[in-house]
Design an enzyme around this catalytic site. Sequence first.
Site, PDB file in Angstrom:
ATOM      1  N   ARG A  16       8.130  -7.356  -1.479  1.00  0.00           N
ATOM      2  CA  ARG A  16       6.946  -6.546  -1.839  1.00  0.00           C
ATOM      3  C   ARG A  16       6.551  -6.955  -3.202  1.00  0.00           C
ATOM      4  NH1 ARG A  16       9.015  -0.625  -1.526  1.00  0.00           N
ATOM      5  NH2 ARG A  16      11.043  -1.771  -2.128  1.00  0.00           N
ATOM      6  N   GLU A 493      11.610  17.283  -1.573  1.00  0.00           N
ATOM      7  CA  GLU A 493      11.818  16.095  -0.566  1.00  0.00           C
ATOM      8  C   GLU A 493      12.467  15.052  -1.605  1.00  0.00           C
ATOM      9  OE1 GLU A 493       8.919  14.995   1.998  1.00  0.00           O
ATOM     10  OE2 GLU A 493       7.997  17.185   2.531  1.00  0.00           O
ATOM     11  N   CYS A 525       3.528   0.741   0.901  1.00  0.00           N
ATOM     12  CA  CYS A 525       4.321   0.140   1.886  1.00  0.00           C
ATOM     13  C   CYS A 525       5.172   1.103   2.558  1.00  0.00           C
ATOM     14  CB  CYS A 525       5.180  -1.081   1.350  1.00  0.00           C
ATOM     15  SG  CYS A 525       4.179  -2.252   0.525  1.00  0.00           S
ATOM     16  N   HIS A 703      -4.418  10.495  -3.451  1.00  0.00           N
ATOM     17  CA  HIS A 703      -4.272   8.928  -3.383  1.00  0.00           C
ATOM     18  C   HIS A 703      -5.072   8.226  -4.618  1.00  0.00           C
ATOM     19  CE1 HIS A 703      -3.162  10.019   0.798  1.00  0.00           C
ATOM     20  NE2 HIS A 703      -2.513   9.104   0.903  1.00  0.00           N
TER      21      HIS A 703
END
Length: 763
Positions: A16, A493, A525, A703
């Site tokens: 990555r 979370e 990713c 985003h």
Amino acid sequence: MTTTHNLGFPRIGARRELKFALESYWKGESSRDALKALGAELRQRHWQDQAGIDLVPVGDFAFYDQVLDMSFTLGNLPERVRGFHGDTLDNYFRVARGRSAQSAEDHAGCCGGVAAGEMTKWFDTNYHYIVPEFTSATEFKLDASRILEQLAEAKAQGVKAKPVLVGPVTYLSIGKAKDDSDKLALLPRLLPVYAELLDALAAQGVEWVQIDEPLLVTELDADWQHAFNTAYHHLKAAKVKILLATYFGQLLENKYLAANLPVAGLHVDAINGRDDVVPLLSMLPAHKVLSLGVINGRNIWKSDLAAILDWLEPLAQRLGERLWIAPSCSLLHVPVDLASEQKLDAEVKWWLAYALQKLEELRVLAAALRHGRDAVKDELAANQAAISARRNSPRVNNPGVKAAIARLNAALGQRKSVYAQRAPKQAALLKLPAYPTTTIGSFPQTAEIRHARSEFKAGRLDAAGYKAAMQAEIGRSVKEQEVLGLDVLVHGEAERNDMVEYFGEQLDGYAFSQFGWVQSYGSRCVKPPILFGDISRPKAMTVEWIKYAQSLTQKPMKGMLTGPVTILNWSFVRDDQPRSVSCHQLALAIREEVLDLEKAGVRVIQIDEAALREGLPLRKSQWQEYLDWAVESFRITANGVRDETQIHTHMCYSEFNDIIASIADMDADVITIETSRSDMELLDAFDNFKYPNEIGPGVYDIHSPNIPSQEHIVQLMRKAAERVPAERLWVNPDCGLKTRQWAEVVPALTNMVAAAKTLRASA
């Protein structure tokens, strides 16, 4: 001699590298030159990785998205980013994500950012592209610098290059007209720019150009069919040979059209469209190359090379040099290199092939076709042993799970009462205000969270220490939400690495990679878990965390789960049984978790189905079969609870208007959807369809780093109230906040809560 080629290669790097370089640049921690140098290094490495094939793709590398690259190549920039100072790359990132690096924005006087381009799924994949924008006034002007620079790099390295372009008809079809204009009316303006680009490539000595037209595997009306004929008759004078590439599905009624377009070669997806191939043989002109995508470019199982050769060898005899072979589509959708996996379950690893291994499979097939199977008998024997081992493994088949699937009945998917009877009971229990506020589930994955997870996985932090660290982060999330004044809270979370992988790790029938990363969009990713066998849930997965979070507050706490359809669509799924069977297995497992949460006193449970729409077949005529089993799977998961338990679901970044009846049939009490980038256009569906339950249209584009104003949120919600009764509206972001920073999240949610109070005051 059969020619081998590749349609595209993963751009992120085996570790990555591109992700980390992008994020460093955006934060202002590294320079533009350093980012460009990393891009050049990755391209060089990836071309070397593909050295064993005959034609190597060039131009498939993008810093964010290949469709956005095509928009810049065509000079199709939104008006809002024109005129900014700085490098072209900075404008590119402004379209992609609303802003570029901080240093670039300081220079441009653009600190507040601009509206990011709309983002949606690339056909039926989990890759997101930046939607091209058109108006009746759109003009196109070639900027070939990007692809010519990459071509020069490839030539300097001795690469036999095949440039890759998004085709003109597909490009128009996947874009959005920002006024009432007809996109196809732009085709006469667009085609001369494509012709100019092909001439520029020919001038550099290019022989073959791959032009991707996946639109050909969809249902086309007469106008779009005519557009293909218009486009390729215009481009046939180019001094390069065009390989027209289709993928992701079957050509079906478009076979004759595709076979007879004036191009030098046609690529078809022989994984999804094998039945197209034999009829195509009699349709193709005698001079035309037929490229067959015989290696699955979207899944990671080893190919059955012997079975492929049984099918290919007669075709090779018939076609001779006109037969090319390749993966079915770009390898963008699979991880880079299986050899990097040192911790993956050894038995499952034997069954897999990542991008580099798929190219090796291609090499073996080509050698067998050119020189006979004996030339690669050892490779074929090893491949057959792995195929047989997987087929016969007892780990794949669980008789108990198969028996549970056989007992499925319609009653499992039925809620005890209809929504109109449930809603008053839920309102009495939850006591929420008008325009209730909530978030979609996740809060920022901080450096502390990532460090604790890394230390735990490395064995340097014990289970008790890890639990304490996660509880501390949960406590922080709960406290922040109470200070903000949100109405329904989430636990944040912290303990979850990924919304799918987290659940897969706790289900039997899954395996997990360490470096199985694929690009979802930009620097984002994902590492899909590997669904290799029958699915069951050994124990509760989330209950302990949610109970702890609920103990910290008097406000309602949502239990957060990922739904069966999304787990399926965001996994690498077994290919030895129908997807519907795997989905039903997942539904039964997640249903058990829902019921355990309810028993623990959780009264609001969100079951995310972010990927429901992306599983749709590309042809509408095939939609209903999928929707039937997908909706049934959600209902099996959700509908065992009491009327008083409120079920939420969430969907993001897809068009829902054409499946709104199926979404309503899911019968969730509350659905939250993305609407911020589309300026509430997704709610157009409710002009003609009276959605019966509650809905939260996302008002905060998570985003983008841009912070929505209170006034903007109020404006969006008032638009929503024109279509959905205000008493059934929620106020929420459009997706989880995992990828954002607290410094962005707090002011954005502050504005969101303030907007809800304004709406209540004016109700």
